[in-house]
Design a protein around this motif. Sequence first.
Motif, PDB file in Angstrom:
ATOM      1  N   UNK A  80      -6.078  11.474   8.506  1.00 45.42           N
ATOM      2  CA  UNK A  80      -7.339  10.873   8.040  1.00 45.42           C
ATOM      3  C   UNK A  80      -7.444  10.961   6.525  1.00 45.42           C
ATOM      4  N   UNK A  81      -7.117  12.139   5.972  1.00 40.56           N
ATOM      5  CA  UNK A  81      -7.230  12.342   4.529  1.00 40.56           C
ATOM      6  C   UNK A  81      -6.285  11.419   3.755  1.00 40.56           C
ATOM      7  N   UNK A  82      -5.009  11.559   4.024  1.00 37.78           N
ATOM      8  CA  UNK A  82      -4.027  10.838   3.218  1.00 37.78           C
ATOM      9  C   UNK A  82      -3.917   9.374   3.619  1.00 37.78           C
ATOM     10  N   UNK A  83      -4.059   9.083   4.926  1.00 38.23           N
ATOM     11  CA  UNK A  83      -4.050   7.694   5.353  1.00 38.23           C
ATOM     12  C   UNK A  83      -5.257   6.924   4.835  1.00 38.23           C
ATOM     13  N   UNK A  84      -6.439   7.555   4.885  1.00 35.16           N
ATOM     14  CA  UNK A  84      -7.635   6.909   4.351  1.00 35.16           C
ATOM     15  C   UNK A  84      -7.540   6.681   2.857  1.00 35.16           C
ATOM     16  N   UNK A  85      -6.983   7.655   2.143  1.00 38.74           N
ATOM     17  CA  UNK A  85      -6.805   7.507   0.692  1.00 38.74           C
ATOM     18  C   UNK A  85      -5.837   6.380   0.367  1.00 38.74           C
ATOM     19  N   UNK A  86      -4.718   6.326   1.092  1.00 45.03           N
ATOM     20  CA  UNK A  86      -3.733   5.272   0.852  1.00 45.03           C
ATOM     21  C   UNK A  86      -4.319   3.892   1.154  1.00 45.03           C
ATOM     22  N   UNK A  87      -5.022   3.759   2.278  1.00 39.49           N
ATOM     23  CA  UNK A  87      -5.627   2.474   2.641  1.00 39.49           C
ATOM     24  C   UNK A  87      -6.658   2.041   1.607  1.00 39.49           C
ATOM     25  N   UNK A  88      -7.449   2.990   1.133  1.00 39.37           N
ATOM     26  CA  UNK A  88      -8.461   2.685   0.123  1.00 39.37           C
ATOM     27  C   UNK A  88      -7.810   2.225  -1.179  1.00 39.37           C
ATOM     28  N   UNK A  89      -6.742   2.902  -1.608  1.00 41.72           N
ATOM     29  CA  UNK A  89      -6.060   2.525  -2.856  1.00 41.72           C
ATOM     30  C   UNK A  89      -5.436   1.137  -2.758  1.00 41.72           C
ATOM     31  N   UNK A  90      -4.819   0.853  -1.615  1.00 40.72           N
ATOM     32  CA  UNK A  90      -4.204  -0.467  -1.426  1.00 40.72           C
ATOM     33  C   UNK A  90      -5.269  -1.557  -1.466  1.00 40.72           C
ATOM     34  N   UNK A  91      -6.388  -1.307  -0.813  1.00 45.49           N
ATOM     35  CA  UNK A  91      -7.468  -2.296  -0.779  1.00 45.49           C
ATOM     36  C   UNK A  91      -8.042  -2.527  -2.171  1.00 45.49           C
ATOM     37  N   UNK A  92      -8.219  -1.458  -2.940  1.00 41.74           N
ATOM     38  CA  UNK A  92      -8.736  -1.594  -4.307  1.00 41.74           C
ATOM     39  C   UNK A  92      -7.780  -2.413  -5.161  1.00 41.74           C
ATOM     40  N   UNK A  93      -6.486  -2.104  -5.083  1.00 39.18           N
ATOM     41  CA  UNK A  93      -5.498  -2.818  -5.896  1.00 39.18           C
ATOM     42  C   UNK A  93      -5.475  -4.304  -5.555  1.00 39.18           C
ATOM     43  N   UNK A  94      -5.520  -4.637  -4.259  1.00 40.61           N
ATOM     44  CA  UNK A  94      -5.478  -6.041  -3.838  1.00 40.61           C
ATOM     45  C   UNK A  94      -6.741  -6.776  -4.268  1.00 40.61           C
ATOM     46  N   UNK A  95      -7.910  -6.164  -4.020  1.00 41.30           N
ATOM     47  CA  UNK A  95      -9.181  -6.827  -4.345  1.00 41.30           C
ATOM     48  C   UNK A  95      -9.351  -7.015  -5.846  1.00 41.30           C
ATOM     49  N   UNK A  96      -9.069  -5.973  -6.621  1.00 43.80           N
ATOM     50  CA  UNK A  96      -9.201  -6.079  -8.070  1.00 43.80           C
ATOM     51  C   UNK A  96      -8.280  -7.161  -8.619  1.00 43.80           C
ATOM     52  N   UNK A  97      -7.045  -7.190  -8.161  1.00 45.90           N
ATOM     53  CA  UNK A  97      -6.090  -8.193  -8.645  1.00 45.90           C
ATOM     54  C   UNK A  97      -6.530  -9.600  -8.267  1.00 45.90           C
TER      55      UNK A  97
END
Length: 323
Positions: A168-185
Amino acid sequence: MASNSLSRAELGRIAGPLFVGYILDWGMFGVLSMQVYIYYLAFPKDRVESKTLVYGLYLLETTQTMLFTSSAFRTFATGFRDQASLDQVDTLWFSVPIMSGIIALIAQTSYAYRITVFTKSKYIAGVIILLACVQLGGAIAIGVETKKSILFSRFLKPRSFTTASAAIWEGGSAACNVMIAICMTYYLRRQHQDSSLKQTHVHLTRMIRLTIETGTLTAVIAILTLVLTFLPGRPIYYQASVSFLGKIYSDSIMVAFNSRMKIGSSNTSATAHEVAIPLSQSGGTRGEIVTGFETQVRVTREEVSFPESGVGMTVRITSLSEC
């Protein structure tokens, strides 16, 4: 498994990742300190909210590094050659998962706010904040489990609750980072296409590049941490990457803030939301940091000379104040 029965190989699997993690954290803290110092010099009139975010993150990172230093000294100095000392969790239950989760939450919420500004919609930002809260919950659960274990050798024993919390900790963090990078770009590129001003194109192009670079880096580190957590035998290799993951978040925030500066020649003109830093390398020539905001204050720094090459340089910092 008692700490005094650990083999040399098992001790190495504990000490190695911790040692590498401490070194990487100290290095990234140096980078962060320089970034914060540049921000302090260049943007003294920034918004209160921005200053609170920058200096608040720096205070958290300083606290985490101090805790790491205390743990490193106890493990590798006062506890040298002591297996029991090496196997002790000490304050790492708090300084690694919980503090990293808090720092990640702050950074990810900051990016969620930026996405809200770009999109004028709260739905995507809401999903990002939800994932950020989920990863913080997993980080707190891992911290509590680590504290209860007292010893690393006990914590490494397979347990379903610990495995789920780590996912939950690391998977949630990774999913959140990927989503931020895609949306911002995506939304920066869309604004880039809609803009007809050359200077705006340049600014958005720089923001897109920084977003891809920093977003990809944080996502890769988070995914790497997730992979290391679930290696066969459950070694604590993930400690090496998760120890400086918080610094990656903070540094990415500072890169975004300081990207408003532009280093160029003395005839460089600053645009809105930029600070141009021209530095001339001829003897006695002066450079300036020229703000692209509507205000200016000049503060002259002392001259820096290089007698071997006959080059002298004085940096004049032009900061923000009312015109």
